[in-house]
Design a protein around this motif. Sequence first.
Motif, PDB file in Angstrom:
ATOM      1  N   ALA A 115       8.724  24.998  26.260  1.00 43.88           N
ATOM      2  CA  ALA A 115       8.956  24.241  25.031  1.00 43.88           C
ATOM      3  C   ALA A 115       8.375  22.860  25.298  1.00 43.88           C
ATOM      4  O   ALA A 115       8.825  22.162  26.212  1.00 43.88           O
ATOM      5  CB  ALA A 115      10.437  24.157  24.707  1.00 43.88           C
ATOM      6  N   ALA A 116       7.359  22.503  24.556  1.00 42.56           N
ATOM      7  CA  ALA A 116       6.676  21.234  24.802  1.00 42.56           C
ATOM      8  C   ALA A 116       6.752  20.350  23.568  1.00 42.56           C
ATOM      9  O   ALA A 116       6.816  20.837  22.432  1.00 42.56           O
ATOM     10  CB  ALA A 116       5.211  21.479  25.166  1.00 42.56           C
ATOM     11  N   LEU A 117       6.730  19.059  23.821  1.00 44.25           N
ATOM     12  CA  LEU A 117       6.621  18.066  22.759  1.00 44.25           C
ATOM     13  C   LEU A 117       5.391  17.224  23.058  1.00 44.25           C
ATOM     14  O   LEU A 117       5.290  16.631  24.135  1.00 44.25           O
ATOM     15  CB  LEU A 117       7.859  17.170  22.707  1.00 44.25           C
ATOM     16  CG  LEU A 117       7.771  15.996  21.717  1.00 44.25           C
ATOM     17  CD1 LEU A 117       7.670  16.496  20.277  1.00 44.25           C
ATOM     18  CD2 LEU A 117       8.977  15.082  21.882  1.00 44.25           C
ATOM     19  N   TYR A 118       4.449  17.226  22.134  1.00 45.59           N
ATOM     20  CA  TYR A 118       3.245  16.401  22.256  1.00 45.59           C
ATOM     21  C   TYR A 118       3.288  15.350  21.164  1.00 45.59           C
ATOM     22  O   TYR A 118       3.620  15.662  20.017  1.00 45.59           O
ATOM     23  CB  TYR A 118       1.965  17.215  22.037  1.00 45.59           C
ATOM     24  CG  TYR A 118       1.805  18.468  22.842  1.00 45.59           C
ATOM     25  CD1 TYR A 118       2.173  18.546  24.191  1.00 45.59           C
ATOM     26  CD2 TYR A 118       1.269  19.604  22.262  1.00 45.59           C
ATOM     27  CE1 TYR A 118       2.002  19.708  24.912  1.00 45.59           C
ATOM     28  CE2 TYR A 118       1.086  20.778  22.982  1.00 45.59           C
ATOM     29  CZ  TYR A 118       1.448  20.818  24.305  1.00 45.59           C
ATOM     30  OH  TYR A 118       1.283  21.980  25.015  1.00 45.59           O
ATOM     31  N   VAL A 119       2.915  14.123  21.481  1.00 50.33           N
ATOM     32  CA  VAL A 119       2.655  13.106  20.471  1.00 50.33           C
ATOM     33  C   VAL A 119       1.142  12.999  20.393  1.00 50.33           C
ATOM     34  O   VAL A 119       0.478  12.623  21.369  1.00 50.33           O
ATOM     35  CB  VAL A 119       3.300  11.747  20.829  1.00 50.33           C
ATOM     36  CG1 VAL A 119       2.947  10.711  19.765  1.00 50.33           C
ATOM     37  CG2 VAL A 119       4.807  11.892  20.962  1.00 50.33           C
TER      38      VAL A 119
END
Length: 143
Positions: A115-119
Motif C-alpha cells: 500500500a503506497a502513498l505517492y505525492v
Amino acid sequence: MGDVLVVGEVSAEVRAAVTGVVAELEQAFNAKDPVALGERFAEEASWTNAVGRRLDGRAAITESSAPAMRGFLRDSFARYEVVKLLEIAPGVIAVNVRQTPTDAQGTPVEGPHGAALYVVARRADGWRIVAGQNNAIDEPSAG
C-alpha cells in the motif's frame, strides 16, 4: 484501472498524467530498471521504502534501487493499481496505490502486498513523485 475515488478538481488530463507516472513506475520496477524507476521521481524527492528507509533525492533513490533489483527483488514483480486521487493543491495530487505481487507475466501470486502513498506534482520536467511511502502488508487492502 478499476474504480478510482477522486477527491477535488482532478481533470481527465491530470488523471491520465498522474496514473501514467504510476504505470511507468510499475513498468520500471518489473523491468528491474533502476534508472527508469528513478526518473519517475523529482530531483528533490523524499521516498520511504517498504523497509522504512528514507531516501532523499532522485540519485539516492536510483542508487538504492539498483542493488535491490539485482538482489532480493530480482524475482519480485507487481501490479500497481491507483485506488484514490486527492487534489492537495493545483498541480499536486496524493495518490493511493494498491500493489499486488505477480509473476513475470503479470499473474497474481502469493506474497506480501503493498500500500503506497505517492505525492505527484507537476514539475518543469513533467509530473514526478515528490514524496511518498511504500508499505508492505500481509493482506490486500480494502481501499
